[in-house]
Scaffold this active site. Structure first.
Site, mmCIF file in Angstrom:
data_model
loop_
_atom_site.group_PDB
_atom_site.id
_atom_site.type_symbol
_atom_site.label_atom_id
_atom_site.label_comp_id
_atom_site.label_asym_id
_atom_site.label_seq_id
_atom_site.Cartn_x
_atom_site.Cartn_y
_atom_site.Cartn_z
ATOM 1 N N CYS A 1 -48.988 85.890 37.731
ATOM 2 C CA CYS A 1 -47.559 85.564 37.776
ATOM 3 C C CYS A 1 -47.347 84.216 38.477
ATOM 4 O O CYS A 1 -47.657 83.184 37.902
ATOM 5 C CB CYS A 1 -46.777 86.702 38.416
ATOM 6 S SG CYS A 1 -45.067 86.710 37.876
ATOM 7 N N HIS B 1 -48.408 91.237 35.364
ATOM 8 C CA HIS B 1 -49.181 91.775 36.497
ATOM 9 C C HIS B 1 -50.184 92.818 36.002
ATOM 10 O O HIS B 1 -49.828 93.999 35.892
ATOM 11 C CB HIS B 1 -48.231 92.432 37.499
ATOM 12 C CG HIS B 1 -47.380 91.470 38.230
ATOM 13 N ND1 HIS B 1 -47.701 90.984 39.473
ATOM 14 C CD2 HIS B 1 -46.219 90.858 37.875
ATOM 15 C CE1 HIS B 1 -46.769 90.127 39.874
ATOM 16 N NE2 HIS B 1 -45.863 90.034 38.915
ATOM 17 N N GLU C 1 -52.515 94.216 37.504
ATOM 18 C CA GLU C 1 -52.920 95.192 38.532
ATOM 19 C C GLU C 1 -52.194 96.530 38.389
ATOM 20 O O GLU C 1 -52.694 97.562 38.836
ATOM 21 C CB GLU C 1 -52.727 94.621 39.948
ATOM 22 C CG GLU C 1 -51.279 94.429 40.423
ATOM 23 C CD GLU C 1 -50.679 93.088 39.987
ATOM 24 O OE1 GLU C 1 -51.200 92.482 39.033
ATOM 25 O OE2 GLU C 1 -49.675 92.673 40.596
HETATM 26 N N1 GLN Z 1 -41.420 83.575 41.644
HETATM 27 C C1 GLN Z 1 -41.979 83.565 40.335
HETATM 28 C C2 GLN Z 1 -40.966 83.973 39.281
HETATM 29 O O1 GLN Z 1 -39.957 84.555 39.604
HETATM 30 C C3 GLN Z 1 -43.177 84.467 40.249
HETATM 31 C C4 GLN Z 1 -42.843 85.915 40.358
HETATM 32 C C5 GLN Z 1 -44.044 86.786 40.646
HETATM 33 O O2 GLN Z 1 -45.104 86.263 40.972
HETATM 34 N N2 GLN Z 1 -43.885 88.078 40.536
HETATM 35 O O3 GLN Z 1 -41.181 83.722 38.127
#
Ligand code: GLN
Length: 543
Positions: free
Chosen positions: A386, A512, A514
């Site tokens: 992310c 994600h 994970e």
């Molecule tokens: N802050 C970034 C976004 O909102 C990444 C979010 C995250 O890593 N969950 O896109």
């Protein structure tokens, strides 16, 4: 429908979640359909707006629910898919009751905690259990017995016991048995007090799970049995183990399943724990170590990254190697950045892989950029998740494409090279709760890429939680410089995986991975990182 309520006494952090997941797993392996609910007595509607530093990781479900990390344990242990309805909070309960009051549903009545709030809790629990089509519903009560805020939930459980009958509702109470003094005596008094507290609100536990650093002595069990009015065989020793995967097996040894079958008058069915114990054997017989650095910003509290931790355990077991995690707080110091950076780089030089996890806000960004640069320049296996992907693309734009001021508009709204920008649909969003791009989304993987080799298929569904994305306007130029976006969203607009060809392993995902890692079914991106780390270590040893 059978309900098993799991309460906690004495103090928090006793592993109620693991006890709940473990009992659920045992029943599932007997052939029953099991589901699980977590009750959190806080006023937030969900965990989405809570700082991971305070509350631990925000777990994301397929339906986009941002929930307590215990739901991650349930999904991993029960190998099931839960929805946000499985996390009931005080906030959700009150919101729904107050909504109905405003609509006039209780017209003429005084709306009160008893019966209205308690009824709403009971309805929520039964609705979830019924719609999951479960035989058994585990309900974990967050907090500790005696807390003011959990009172309405315990009252709801007491009423359900009365209404559904003792053959359909039972209580498992987890407590602490401290060991005191030179002789190492196991002390039962805190347990006695917490059970007394429970009984004063009309709940008599059927099973007591005693957390202790040592196995419970027979005399301890007898004493608890006598003072707490629980049969001696129903006092279960949950002593410290090398890893939590062994807890279900420990409970099985003490016939927890037989006791539950008896209490709930269920048909006795044999419990086949073989696939699970196979995993435990593989996990424990892993040889050698690869060290992987997690460069993040909530590294002070391991629970903030619990799903990463677990995903590495699953991937390690699959590769037969122990994964040692090196937690590095990404440097951001105003004054001594160079010094902090040197310290970080010397720690990274001892590692065989680097992970930059998700995150929000600019703190630590500078340090993370340096970590990615180190990985790329030294061909150290790298996975960005992310924010980690967004940082990796920013690093590539700055140091390979020469766009020095490239940035995400999250950190620099005026950057001349916005490689990461807000999702267009997010521009209208004002509220913070539950408004990100959330939950499972379809991605299409390009054949011939590292991503394709890892997943072995074209269509995947992974879980998201973000407001920003790789800027569609800059994709062409980034790809021309050598970066490859190897998976895209269903509409072809959002970049889901990006990688740098020619490297041992340099990849990042907008989602994600994970959250979908299971024992015996590790997340492909984690498995890839661990495999690459093993290869990197071997190369290093050979050179
Ligand atoms: N802050 C970034 C976004 O909102 C990444 C979010 C995250 O890593 N969950 O896109």
């Amino acid at each position: 429908m059978k309900y098993i309520f799991v309460t906690g006494g004495v103090l928090s952090g006793l592993g109620k979640g693991i006890a709940t997941s473990s009992i659920g797993l045992l029943l599932k392996r007997c052939g029953y359909k099991v589901t699980a609910i977590k009750i959190d007595p806080y006023l937030n509607c969900d965990a989405g707006t809570m700082n991971p530093y305070e509350h631990g990781e925000v777990f994301v479900l397929h339906d986009g629910g941002e929930v307590d990390l215990d739901l991650g344990n349930y999904e991993r242990f029960l190998d099931t898919e839960l929805s946000s309805e499985h996390n009931i909070t005080t906030g959700k309960v009150y919101l729904s009751v107050i909504d109905r009051e405003r609509k006039g549903d209780y017209l003429g009545k005084t709306v009160q905690i008893i019966p209205h709030i308690v009824n709403e809790i009971k309805t929520s629990i039964t609705r979830v259990a019924v719609s999951a089509g479960a035989d058994v519903c585990m309900v974990e009560m967050g907090g500790t017995v005696g807390d003011i805020e959990s009172m309405p939930f315990l009252e709801a459980a007491r009423q359900m016991h009365m209404e559904h009958g003792p053959e359909n509702v039972i209580f498992v109470h987890t407590t602490l048995i401290p060991i005191m003094g030179v002789v190492g005596e196991q002390k039962t008094k805190p347990t006695q007090h917490s059970v007394k507290e429970l009984r004063s609100i009309g709940i008599q536990p059927n099973i007591i799970v005693g957390r202790c650093s040592e196995p419970l002595d027979a005399s301890t069990k007898e004493k608890i049995s006598l003072f707490c009015n629980v049969r001696p065989e129903a006092v279960i020793s949950a002593h410290d183990l090398k890893n939590t995967y062994k807890v279900p097996l420990l409970l099985q040894e003490q016939n927890v399943v037989g006791i539950i079958h008896g209490l709930l008058r269920m048909k006795e069915m044999p419990c086949d724990m073989e696939p699970w114990s196979d995993f435990v054997d593989r996990f424990e017989s892993s040889e050698g170590v690869v060290r992987i650095a997690i460069v993040g910003k909530y590294t002070g509290l391991k629970d903030s990254y619990i799903s990463h931790y677990k995903a590495f355990e699953h991937a390690g077991a699959e590769c037969g190697v122990n994964v040692e995690l090196e937690w590095i707080d990404a440097p951001e110091a105003e004054h001594d950045f160079e010094k902090e950076k040197r310290v970080m780089l010397s720690r990274l030089a001892e590692c065989h892989g680097i992970l930059v996890p998700g995150g929000f806000g600019s703190r630590g960004t500078r340090g993370k950029l340096e970590a990615v640069r180190f990985a790329r320049e030294n061909d150290v296996p790298f996975l960005g998740i992310c924010l980690g992907l967004q940082i990796a693309v920013t690093e590539f734009a700055r140091n390979v494409m020469g766009l020095e001021k490239a940035n995400s508009t999250e950190f620099d709204p005026d950057t001349p090279h916005p490689v990461v920008d807000i999702l267009p649909e997010q521009l209208r969003v004002k509220n913070k709760g539950g408004t990100m791009r959330l939950g499972a989304q379809k991605s299409i993987i390009r054949p011939g890429t590292l991503a394709y080799r890892l997943y072995g298929k074209e269509v995947i569904y992974e879980r998201h939680r973000h407001r920003y994305e790789i800027n569609p306007a800059m994709i062409e130029s980034i790809e021309r410089a050598g970066w490859v976006f190897s998976a895209v969203s269903d509409d072809g607009i959002k970049m889901e995986i990006g990688e740098l060809p020619g490297k041992l392993f340099h990849i990042g995902s907008q989602f994600h991975p994970e959250f979908l890692s299971h024992p015996n079914r590790p997340a492909p991106l984690f498995l890839g990182l661990v495999r690459a780390a093993v290869e990197f270590k071997e190369r290093e040893a050979g050179s």
